[in-house]
Design an enzyme around this catalytic site. Structure first.
Site, PDB file in Angstrom:
ATOM      1  CB  SER A 101      42.073  20.612  12.740  1.00 40.78           C
ATOM      2  OG  SER A 101      41.317  21.409  11.866  1.00 40.78           O
ATOM      3  CG  ASP A 197      38.736  26.518  16.689  1.00 34.74           C
ATOM      4  OD1 ASP A 197      38.815  27.081  15.588  1.00 34.74           O
ATOM      5  OD2 ASP A 197      39.073  25.342  16.887  1.00 34.74           O
ATOM      6  CG  HIS A 227      41.728  25.646  14.603  1.00 30.13           C
ATOM      7  ND1 HIS A 227      40.696  24.764  14.841  1.00 30.13           N
ATOM      8  CD2 HIS A 227      42.427  25.119  13.557  1.00 30.13           C
ATOM      9  CE1 HIS A 227      40.751  23.763  13.974  1.00 30.13           C
ATOM     10  NE2 HIS A 227      41.802  23.952  13.192  1.00 30.13           N
TER      11      HIS A 227
END
Length: 247
Positions: A101, A197, A227
């Site tokens: 991320s 996600d 995610h």
């Protein structure tokens, strides 16, 4: 579990870390926004690396986990400085960088700052430029006004408590964008992205793939992965991506 160790950075911050000695390249895990080094992926990969006799480093950015500071006063540039302090002071060379991320953005910033140190990179739902293309681009006029007036706004999250987004985070992020200028990645890169996600879209993954100048870059889209990307099958895919880089 080994005890947490601390590194004092040139900026006066105290960074908590765990380092596993072993054969190089050193695998360095860069976590996401408001994540810490006790997360599923970070701890799993440490055990995986140790079982293979591989060097491994996980750490907390300032304002995260056990490191000093408050999250609300941090920004992309501060955390980039933390990454540089950690890899320069603890990891040796070469590196295989695994960025999740926001850690994917940090991995790309590291590649821009220390390209000669990196042997390969794995990104997991990489979120480059998210302060501009995610937050700022979606702010309403009322939110932009509140940010200017109050210095911060609160943003909901599908994965944890709401984020406090500060004006400093937005403004500093504009100085760290990686998708506007040439992005040379002179090493193999493996990108992993879940189709379910809701924090980082497949469009972002495709944009990074199209934008980067890299001779050996692959993107794997995983149907229905979210995610977190941290269930058993996803962890196995991360292992395989690192193995592919190491081979």
């Amino acid at each position: 579990m080994t005890a947490t160790t601390f590194l004092d950075t040139p900026q006066g911050r105290r960074i908590a870390y765990h380092r596993t000695e072993g054969q190089g390249p050193c695998i360095v895990f860069l976590g996401g926004l408001k994540s810490d080094m006790e997360g599923t992926k970070a701890v799993h990969l440490e055990a995986w690396a140790r079982a293979r006799g591989r060097a491994y480093l996980r750490f907390d950015y300032s304002g995260h986990g056990e490191s000093s500071g408050s999250f609300e006063v941090g920004c992309i540039g501060d955390w980039h400085e933390d990454v540089l302090a950690a890899v320069d002071g603890l990891a040796g060379a070469p590196l295989v960088v695994v960025g999740s991320s926001m850690g994917g953005w940090q991995a790309l910033l590291l590649a821009r700052a220390r390209p000669q140190r990196i042997a390969g990179m794995v990104t997991i739902a990489a979120a480059p430029d998210f302060t501009e293309d995610g937050y700022w681009a979606r702010f309403t006029e009322d939110q932009k006004t509140a940010l200017d007036r109050d210095g911060q706004v609160e943003m909901p999250s599908d994965y944890m408590e709401p984020y406090i987004i500060t004006r400093r985070l937005i403004e500093d992020g504009r100085n760290r964008l990686v998708l506007r200028d040439p992005l040379r990645l002179p090493f193999p890169v493996r990108c992993l992205q879940g189709t379910a996600d809701t924090a980082v879209s497949t469009a972002t993954a495709l944009r990074l793939l199209d934008h980067a100048d890299c001779d050996d870059m692959r993107l794997l889209l995983v149907k229905d992965a979210d995610h977190r990307f941290s269930d058993g099958p996803c962890l196995t895919l991360i292992e395989a991506a690192i193995d592919d880089i190491l081979s």
